[in-house]
Design a protein around this motif. Structure first.
Motif, short mmCIF file in Angstrom:
data_model
loop_
_atom_site.label_atom_id
_atom_site.label_comp_id
_atom_site.label_asym_id
_atom_site.label_seq_id
_atom_site.Cartn_x
_atom_site.Cartn_y
_atom_site.Cartn_z
N LEU A 226 0.83 -1.21 0.00
CA LEU A 226 0.00 0.00 0.00
C LEU A 226 0.86 1.26 0.00
O LEU A 226 0.48 2.29 -0.58
N SER A 227 2.03 1.18 0.61
CA SER A 227 2.92 2.37 0.66
C SER A 227 3.41 2.76 -0.73
O SER A 227 3.84 3.89 -0.94
N SER A 228 3.39 1.80 -1.67
CA SER A 228 3.99 2.10 -2.96
C SER A 228 2.96 2.42 -4.05
O SER A 228 3.33 2.65 -5.20
N VAL A 229 1.67 2.44 -3.69
CA VAL A 229 0.68 2.70 -4.76
C VAL A 229 0.65 4.18 -5.14
O VAL A 229 1.00 5.05 -4.35
N GLU A 230 0.20 4.41 -6.36
CA GLU A 230 0.03 5.77 -6.85
C GLU A 230 -1.49 5.95 -7.05
O GLU A 230 -2.15 5.04 -7.58
N CYS A 231 -2.03 7.07 -6.62
CA CYS A 231 -3.49 7.25 -6.70
C CYS A 231 -3.91 7.79 -8.06
O CYS A 231 -3.27 8.69 -8.62
N VAL A 232 -5.01 7.24 -8.58
CA VAL A 232 -5.63 7.78 -9.80
C VAL A 232 -6.88 8.52 -9.33
O VAL A 232 -7.75 7.93 -8.69
N TYR A 233 -6.92 9.82 -9.64
CA TYR A 233 -8.01 10.65 -9.08
C TYR A 233 -9.04 11.04 -10.12
O TYR A 233 -8.72 11.24 -11.30
N GLU A 234 -10.28 11.19 -9.63
CA GLU A 234 -11.31 11.88 -10.40
C GLU A 234 -11.41 13.26 -9.76
O GLU A 234 -11.53 13.37 -8.53
N THR A 235 -11.35 14.31 -10.57
CA THR A 235 -11.41 15.66 -10.01
C THR A 235 -12.82 16.21 -10.20
O THR A 235 -13.39 16.13 -11.30
N MET A 236 -13.37 16.74 -9.12
CA MET A 236 -14.75 17.24 -9.14
C MET A 236 -14.75 18.72 -8.77
O MET A 236 -13.96 19.13 -7.92
N PRO A 237 -15.66 19.51 -9.33
CA PRO A 237 -15.76 20.90 -8.89
C PRO A 237 -16.31 20.98 -7.46
O PRO A 237 -17.18 20.19 -7.10
N GLY A 238 -15.79 21.92 -6.68
CA GLY A 238 -16.25 22.07 -5.30
C GLY A 238 -17.46 22.99 -5.20
O GLY A 238 -18.10 23.31 -6.20
#
Ligand code: IMP
Length: 425
Positions: free
Chosen positions: A364-376
């Motif tokens: 888990l320490s080595s994973v890279e996150c793939v994000y969905e970006t949402m408007p706030g």
């Protein structure tokens, strides 16, 4: 309807408030795991109740409360809570039932917790030093265990404590160069605990099954969060109990088939206290803003909580292992004011995308996150009283999470008070 409320992240999700709300339609609240490492805050009107070992339902004067066999019971902290509630005119007499099989946390467990953490130095786990790990270790080891039933026979308890403390002292002095502890002092305290607690100690499994037969509605209250589960969490940076929904049955003797609904509680972002991997952590100004706006400081230890974006990969996993049916999402109000928000929807492991959470701490320490970006959104949500009043972007944020975790959000928290939780159809 029997419900079970569990945390789906690293604890502190706001379970106490959800339990307090659901208690309105329940007859018995059952705490089944963990100990005084937990910190449940319930706010009613202008009164704030911070409870560590007492079930959250205790603040309702007509609610029956059970502390199950899976709890490691800290008598000193519990008696303080009993007194705190009694000072506010809340009596537990005749409505609190503590399992005779629950294991007792004593001073030598807390000392051992501290010594071990000190010995680990920079590799420490960041425990709450409430003696949780050492007490569960004695439970599994059996030879040095003290259970609530032992308070019924003080002569035997005295002998037992002398044997246990003599062994612990050998370990403390040899391994940690620590001061020995006194069995006589611990026994003196135990005499006081026995006098205060004996009326509450009983066979809670029998009590619960008789309640089920009589048609009582049970509400099971989890402690900590599923990512801190000893078997399925981010080991070794976990607590020592099954903090996921899976701990319910062994922790109170009621099968999960008797639970109609498992409700998972999350924050609209993520937090973690203590050491361990945290893929979406925001070690920056955004994280600090969330910490200050969300008052993210530990109820039990006062430590600042680490803050990060919502990790939908982790929550999808804890929903799956716990058989969770729906989600209560707390702290939506805290996210107001950010131009954009991110939701982690997948991890990359060695460049390969995955949506399955690897609970092993090294992986888990080595994973890279793939994000969905949402408007706030900029609107203050604290006065919102119905789901329809939420800004469109807040609704979209919730919908995006529902899509990834694949179960519905049915309650949204917009502030700390009982009244600031709105149902979502
Ligand atoms: P322990 O349960 O005191 O042994 O601590 C083990 C880990 O679980 C540490 O990282 C603690 O910070 C964390 N932990 C234990 N209880 C809670 C809780 O109620 N909320 C959040 N973290 C917790």
């Amino acid at each position: 309807m029997n419900c079970c409320v569990v945390g789906l992240q690293w604890g502190d999700e706001g379970k106490g408030k959800v339990v307090d709300i659901l208690a309105e339609n329940s007859d018995v609240v059952v705490r089944y795991a963990g100990g005084a490492n937990a910190g449940h805050t319930v706010i009613i009107g202008d009164e704030k109740f911070a409870l560590h070992i007492m079930p959250s339902g205790a603040v309702r004067k007509d609610m029956n409360c059970v502390i199950g066999n899976g709890v490691v019971f800290d008598p000193e902290i519990f008696i303080g809570e009993l007194k705190g509630l009694s000072d506010r005119d809340i009596s537990l007499e005749g409505r609190l039932f503590i399992s005779e099989n629950a294991h007792v946390v004593l001073d030598y467990h807390k000392a051992e917790d501290q010594h071990r953490e000190n010995a680990l130095g920079k590799n420490k786990l960041g425990t709450t030093i409430r003696g949780i790990g050492p007490c569960y270790a004695d439970k599994i080891g059996r030879s040095f265990a003290v259970r609530m039933a032992d308070f019924r026979d003080l002569d035997q308890l005295k002998e037992k404590l002398e044997r246990i403390v003599s062994y612990k002292n050998k370990v403390f002095t040899a391994l940690y160069d620590a001061e020995p502890i006194s069995a006589a002092d611990i026994f003196e305290k135990c005499k006081g605990y026995a006098a205060a607690l004996t009326p509450y100690i009983t066979n809670t499994t029998k009590y619960l099954h008789e309640g089920i037969e009589a048609g009582k509605r049970l509400l099971f209250e989890g402690a900590q969060g599923a990512l801190l589960d000893i078997d399925h969490g981010t080991f070794p940076f976990v607590t020592s109990s099954n903090a996921s929904a899976l701990g319910m049955s062994p922790g109170c003797g009621v099968p999960s088939s008797m639970v109609d609904k498992f409700i998972g509680v999350v924050k609209a972002y993520s937090t973690r206290v203590g050491a361990g991997p945290f893929p979406t952590e925001l070690d920056n100004e955004i994280g600090e803003t969330i910490r200050e706006k969300g008052h993210e400081y530990g109820t039990t230890t006062g430590r600042p909580r680490r803050c990060g974006w919502f990790d939908a990969v982790a929550v999808r996993y804890t929903v799956a292992i716990g058989g969770v049916n729906e989600i209560a999402m707390m702290h939506m109000d805290t996210l107001a004011g950010f131009d954009e928000l991110k939701i982690c929807k997948a991890y990359k492991v060695n460049g390969v995308e995955t949506t399955f959470f690897p609970s092993d701490a090294v992986e888990l320490s080595s994973v890279e996150c793939v994000y969905e970006t949402m408007p706030g959104w900029s609107e203050d949500l604290r006065g919102v009283t119905a789901y329809d009043q939420l800004p469109e972007n807040a609704k979209n944020y919730i919908a995006a999470i529902e899509k990834i975790v694949k179960i519905p959000v049915t309650m949204v928290g917009v502030g700390p008070k009982r009244s600031q939780a709105i149902p979502k159809g």
